[in-house]
Write a protein that holds these residues in place. Structure first.
Motif, PDB file in Angstrom:
ATOM      1  N   GLU A   1       0.831  -1.209   0.000  1.00 31.70           N
ATOM      2  CA  GLU A   1       0.000   0.000   0.000  1.00 31.70           C
ATOM      3  C   GLU A   1       0.861   1.252   0.000  1.00 31.70           C
ATOM      4  O   GLU A   1       0.613   2.202  -0.751  1.00 31.70           O
ATOM      5  N   LEU A   2       1.883   1.254   0.836  1.00 34.82           N
ATOM      6  CA  LEU A   2       2.745   2.431   0.957  1.00 34.82           C
ATOM      7  C   LEU A   2       3.504   2.681  -0.347  1.00 34.82           C
ATOM      8  O   LEU A   2       3.595   3.825  -0.817  1.00 34.82           O
ATOM      9  N   LEU A   3       4.009   1.608  -0.952  1.00 33.56           N
ATOM     10  CA  LEU A   3       4.733   1.743  -2.217  1.00 33.56           C
ATOM     11  C   LEU A   3       3.804   2.269  -3.311  1.00 33.56           C
ATOM     12  O   LEU A   3       4.206   3.114  -4.124  1.00 33.56           O
ATOM     13  N   ARG A   4       2.557   1.798  -3.328  1.00 33.68           N
ATOM     14  CA  ARG A   4       1.600   2.221  -4.355  1.00 33.68           C
ATOM     15  C   ARG A   4       1.318   3.709  -4.277  1.00 33.68           C
ATOM     16  O   ARG A   4       1.385   4.423  -5.292  1.00 33.68           O
ATOM     17  N   VAL A   5       1.023   4.222  -3.074  1.00 32.80           N
ATOM     18  CA  VAL A   5       0.672   5.639  -2.962  1.00 32.80           C
ATOM     19  C   VAL A   5       1.904   6.536  -3.114  1.00 32.80           C
ATOM     20  O   VAL A   5       1.794   7.654  -3.616  1.00 32.80           O
ATOM     21  N   GLN A   6       3.077   6.053  -2.685  1.00 35.44           N
ATOM     22  CA  GLN A   6       4.303   6.830  -2.908  1.00 35.44           C
ATOM     23  C   GLN A   6       4.573   6.979  -4.403  1.00 35.44           C
ATOM     24  O   GLN A   6       4.933   8.059  -4.887  1.00 35.44           O
ATOM     25  N   THR A   7       4.379   5.892  -5.148  1.00 36.20           N
ATOM     26  CA  THR A   7       4.596   5.925  -6.592  1.00 36.20           C
ATOM     27  C   THR A   7       3.605   6.860  -7.269  1.00 36.20           C
ATOM     28  O   THR A   7       3.980   7.648  -8.151  1.00 36.20           O
ATOM     29  N   LEU A   8       2.343   6.795  -6.852  1.00 38.80           N
ATOM     30  CA  LEU A   8       1.326   7.674  -7.427  1.00 38.80           C
ATOM     31  C   LEU A   8       1.634   9.142  -7.152  1.00 38.80           C
ATOM     32  O   LEU A   8       1.470   9.996  -8.027  1.00 38.80           O
ATOM     33  N   GLU A   9       2.094   9.434  -5.932  1.00 38.99           N
ATOM     34  CA  GLU A   9       2.375  10.823  -5.572  1.00 38.99           C
ATOM     35  C   GLU A   9       3.571  11.366  -6.350  1.00 38.99           C
ATOM     36  O   GLU A   9       3.550  12.506  -6.840  1.00 38.99           O
ATOM     37  N   LYS A  10       4.610  10.560  -6.481  1.00 41.24           N
ATOM     38  CA  LYS A  10       5.787  10.988  -7.250  1.00 41.24           C
ATOM     39  C   LYS A  10       5.424  11.188  -8.721  1.00 41.24           C
ATOM     40  O   LYS A  10       5.859  12.157  -9.361  1.00 41.24           O
ATOM     41  N   ALA A  11       4.638  10.272  -9.264  1.00 39.02           N
ATOM     42  CA  ALA A  11       4.235  10.374 -10.668  1.00 39.02           C
ATOM     43  C   ALA A  11       3.392  11.626 -10.907  1.00 39.02           C
ATOM     44  O   ALA A  11       3.553  12.315 -11.919  1.00 39.02           O
ATOM     45  N   ALA A  12       2.496  11.918  -9.968  1.00 35.69           N
ATOM     46  CA  ALA A  12       1.649  13.109 -10.109  1.00 35.69           C
ATOM     47  C   ALA A  12       2.494  14.385 -10.074  1.00 35.69           C
ATOM     48  O   ALA A  12       2.243  15.330 -10.828  1.00 35.69           O
ATOM     49  N   PHE A  13       3.508  14.403  -9.207  1.00 37.59           N
ATOM     50  CA  PHE A  13       4.380  15.578  -9.128  1.00 37.59           C
ATOM     51  C   PHE A  13       5.160  15.760 -10.434  1.00 37.59           C
ATOM     52  O   PHE A  13       5.255  16.870 -10.966  1.00 37.59           O
ATOM     53  N   ILE A  14       5.688  14.661 -10.958  1.00 39.90           N
ATOM     54  CA  ILE A  14       6.475  14.739 -12.197  1.00 39.90           C
ATOM     55  C   ILE A  14       5.589  15.185 -13.362  1.00 39.90           C
ATOM     56  O   ILE A  14       5.992  16.030 -14.174  1.00 39.90           O
ATOM     57  N   ARG A  15       4.374  14.641 -13.447  1.00 34.70           N
ATOM     58  CA  ARG A  15       3.460  15.072 -14.510  1.00 34.70           C
ATOM     59  C   ARG A  15       3.140  16.550 -14.377  1.00 34.70           C
ATOM     60  O   ARG A  15       2.997  17.263 -15.364  1.00 34.70           O
ATOM     61  N   GLY A  16       3.026  17.019 -13.138  1.00 35.00           N
ATOM     62  CA  GLY A  16       2.705  18.419 -12.913  1.00 35.00           C
ATOM     63  C   GLY A  16       3.806  19.355 -13.390  1.00 35.00           C
ATOM     64  O   GLY A  16       3.538  20.325 -14.096  1.00 35.00           O
ATOM     65  N   VAL A  17       5.054  19.051 -13.007  1.00 36.95           N
ATOM     66  CA  VAL A  17       6.147  19.969 -13.345  1.00 36.95           C
ATOM     67  C   VAL A  17       6.593  19.839 -14.797  1.00 36.95           C
ATOM     68  O   VAL A  17       7.493  20.570 -15.239  1.00 36.95           O
ATOM     69  N   GLU A  18       6.003  18.923 -15.556  1.00 34.98           N
ATOM     70  CA  GLU A  18       6.226  18.918 -16.999  1.00 34.98           C
ATOM     71  C   GLU A  18       5.561  20.133 -17.647  1.00 34.98           C
ATOM     72  O   GLU A  18       5.947  20.543 -18.735  1.00 34.98           O
ATOM     73  N   ARG A  19       4.553  20.687 -16.964  1.00 35.83           N
ATOM     74  CA  ARG A  19       3.914  21.913 -17.425  1.00 35.83           C
ATOM     75  C   ARG A  19       4.665  23.119 -16.855  1.00 35.83           C
ATOM     76  O   ARG A  19       5.266  23.029 -15.790  1.00 35.83           O
ATOM     77  N   ILE A  20       4.606  24.227 -17.549  1.00 29.82           N
ATOM     78  CA  ILE A  20       5.289  25.437 -17.078  1.00 29.82           C
ATOM     79  C   ILE A  20       4.435  26.176 -16.061  1.00 29.82           C
ATOM     80  O   ILE A  20       4.909  26.577 -15.005  1.00 29.82           O
ATOM     81  N   GLY A  21       3.126  26.355 -16.379  1.00 34.54           N
ATOM     82  CA  GLY A  21       2.241  27.105 -15.496  1.00 34.54           C
ATOM     83  C   GLY A  21       1.095  26.246 -15.001  1.00 34.54           C
ATOM     84  O   GLY A  21       1.088  25.030 -15.155  1.00 34.54           O
ATOM     85  N   GLY A  22       0.112  26.904 -14.387  1.00 34.45           N
ATOM     86  CA  GLY A  22      -1.051  26.187 -13.878  1.00 34.45           C
ATOM     87  C   GLY A  22      -0.769  25.527 -12.543  1.00 34.45           C
ATOM     88  O   GLY A  22       0.378  25.439 -12.091  1.00 34.45           O
ATOM     89  N   PHE A  23      -1.827  25.034 -11.886  1.00 34.74           N
ATOM     90  CA  PHE A  23      -1.667  24.356 -10.602  1.00 34.74           C
ATOM     91  C   PHE A  23      -0.796  23.113 -10.762  1.00 34.74           C
ATOM     92  O   PHE A  23      -1.059  22.265 -11.605  1.00 34.74           O
ATOM     93  N   GLY A  24       0.260  23.027  -9.967  1.00 35.75           N
ATOM     94  CA  GLY A  24       1.158  21.894 -10.037  1.00 35.75           C
ATOM     95  C   GLY A  24       2.256  22.046 -11.059  1.00 35.75           C
ATOM     96  O   GLY A  24       3.152  21.194 -11.148  1.00 35.75           O
ATOM     97  N   GLY A  25       2.222  23.122 -11.861  1.00 35.78           N
ATOM     98  CA  GLY A  25       3.271  23.372 -12.845  1.00 35.78           C
ATOM     99  C   GLY A  25       4.513  23.969 -12.200  1.00 35.78           C
ATOM    100  O   GLY A  25       4.546  24.235 -10.995  1.00 35.78           O
ATOM    101  N   LYS A  26       5.555  24.185 -13.021  1.00 29.78           N
ATOM    102  CA  LYS A  26       6.829  24.676 -12.490  1.00 29.78           C
ATOM    103  C   LYS A  26       6.668  25.972 -11.697  1.00 29.78           C
ATOM    104  O   LYS A  26       7.159  26.099 -10.570  1.00 29.78           O
ATOM    105  N   SER A  27       5.995  26.964 -12.291  1.00 22.39           N
ATOM    106  CA  SER A  27       5.869  28.259 -11.610  1.00 22.39           C
ATOM    107  C   SER A  27       5.072  28.133 -10.319  1.00 22.39           C
ATOM    108  O   SER A  27       5.384  28.773  -9.312  1.00 22.39           O
ATOM    109  N   SER A  28       4.047  27.274 -10.336  1.00 23.79           N
ATOM    110  CA  SER A  28       3.226  27.072  -9.143  1.00 23.79           C
ATOM    111  C   SER A  28       4.029  26.437  -8.014  1.00 23.79           C
ATOM    112  O   SER A  28       3.941  26.855  -6.850  1.00 23.79           O
ATOM    113  N   VAL A  29       4.827  25.432  -8.341  1.00 19.39           N
ATOM    114  CA  VAL A  29       5.649  24.746  -7.331  1.00 19.39           C
ATOM    115  C   VAL A  29       6.679  25.704  -6.730  1.00 19.39           C
ATOM    116  O   VAL A  29       6.871  25.755  -5.506  1.00 19.39           O
ATOM    117  N   LEU A  30       7.349  26.489  -7.589  1.00 15.34           N
ATOM    118  CA  LEU A  30       8.348  27.442  -7.100  1.00 15.34           C
ATOM    119  C   LEU A  30       7.717  28.479  -6.175  1.00 15.34           C
ATOM    120  O   LEU A  30       8.253  28.788  -5.107  1.00 15.34           O
TER     121      LEU A  30
END
Length: 229
Positions: free
Chosen positions: A185-214
């Protein structure tokens, strides 16, 4: 903290004078209480020059006090019943939690995902699949500047006793608190969270994008690169 909506109430807004509103904006909407994140195919020196041109002449507001963490303690359970013209009953259970960026907040976010986010979560499997007493289950974890909030939502299946559904949900939560998550269970949700973060910062703007994270890491953590830690 957060005992009322941070955006304010219409009653207070309508009661405020023009002078009060001007004082509010001069106090809290100054450049010393703002973060500007510029992301993209740009040169830092050029961006700084443009920012100084457009914003450099805006005077700062007065010094502000930074709020420290304050998690409210609830010694008693409080309940409220709200009636509306909707086809289903719904259970909301809320708990106060830790502030943004803490180890406890990260752990609680993982626990929320294991318990009630997605069709593989414990509460979804128990209430929707096995017992068939609910049509949907979700748990949201909000981590803010002063404290956090954890909210469980359960949509009760028509014709089912809402109290039985709540009891079953609390049983699953108690079991999780007593025994903890499994390694899978822990491995599954850790993987999902990391994947969601990586997908987010592939974008420049918007919620979860590079500018938003910075910007988020600078506002709450005082360091735009804090996400790396």
């Amino acid at each position: 903290p957060y005992s009322w909506e941070t955006i304010g109430s219409m009653a207070d807004l309508e009661a405020a004078s023009l002078e009060e509103m001007q004082t509010w904006f001069k106090t809290y909407y100054g450049p010393n209480n703002a973060v500007l994140a510029v992301a993209g195919d740009v040169k830092a020196a050029d961006v700084l020059k443009r920012v100084e041109h457009w914003f450099g002449n805006i005077p700062p507001g007065p010094p502000l006090v930074v709020q420290e963490e304050w998690i409210p303690q609830h010694a008693t359970e409080r309940r409220q019943i709200i009636q509306d013209r909707v086809p289903q009953e719904r259970i909301y259970i809320a708990w106060p939690g830790p502030r943004w960026g803490t180890t406890e907040a990260h752990e609680l976010g993982l626990a929320a995902n294991i318990l009630a986010n997605g069709k593989n979560s414990r509460l979804y499997e128990r209430l929707v699949y096995r017992d068939q007493v609910a049509t949907d289950v979700n748990m949201s974890a909000f981590f803010l500047e002063i404290s956090g909030l954890l909210i469980l939502e359960v949509s009760v299946k028509p014709g089912i006793d809402i109290h039985e559904v709540e009891q079953a949900a609390r049983e699953e939560i108690s079991n999780f608190l007593n025994k903890g998550p499994t390694a899978n269970e822990l491995l599954r949700v850790q993987t999902l969270e990391k994947a969601a973060f990586i997908r987010g910062v592939e974008r420049i703007g918007g919620f979860g994008g590079k500018s938003s994270v910075l910007a988020e890491n600078m506002v709450y953590g005082g360091d735009p690169g804090l996400f790396q830690k």
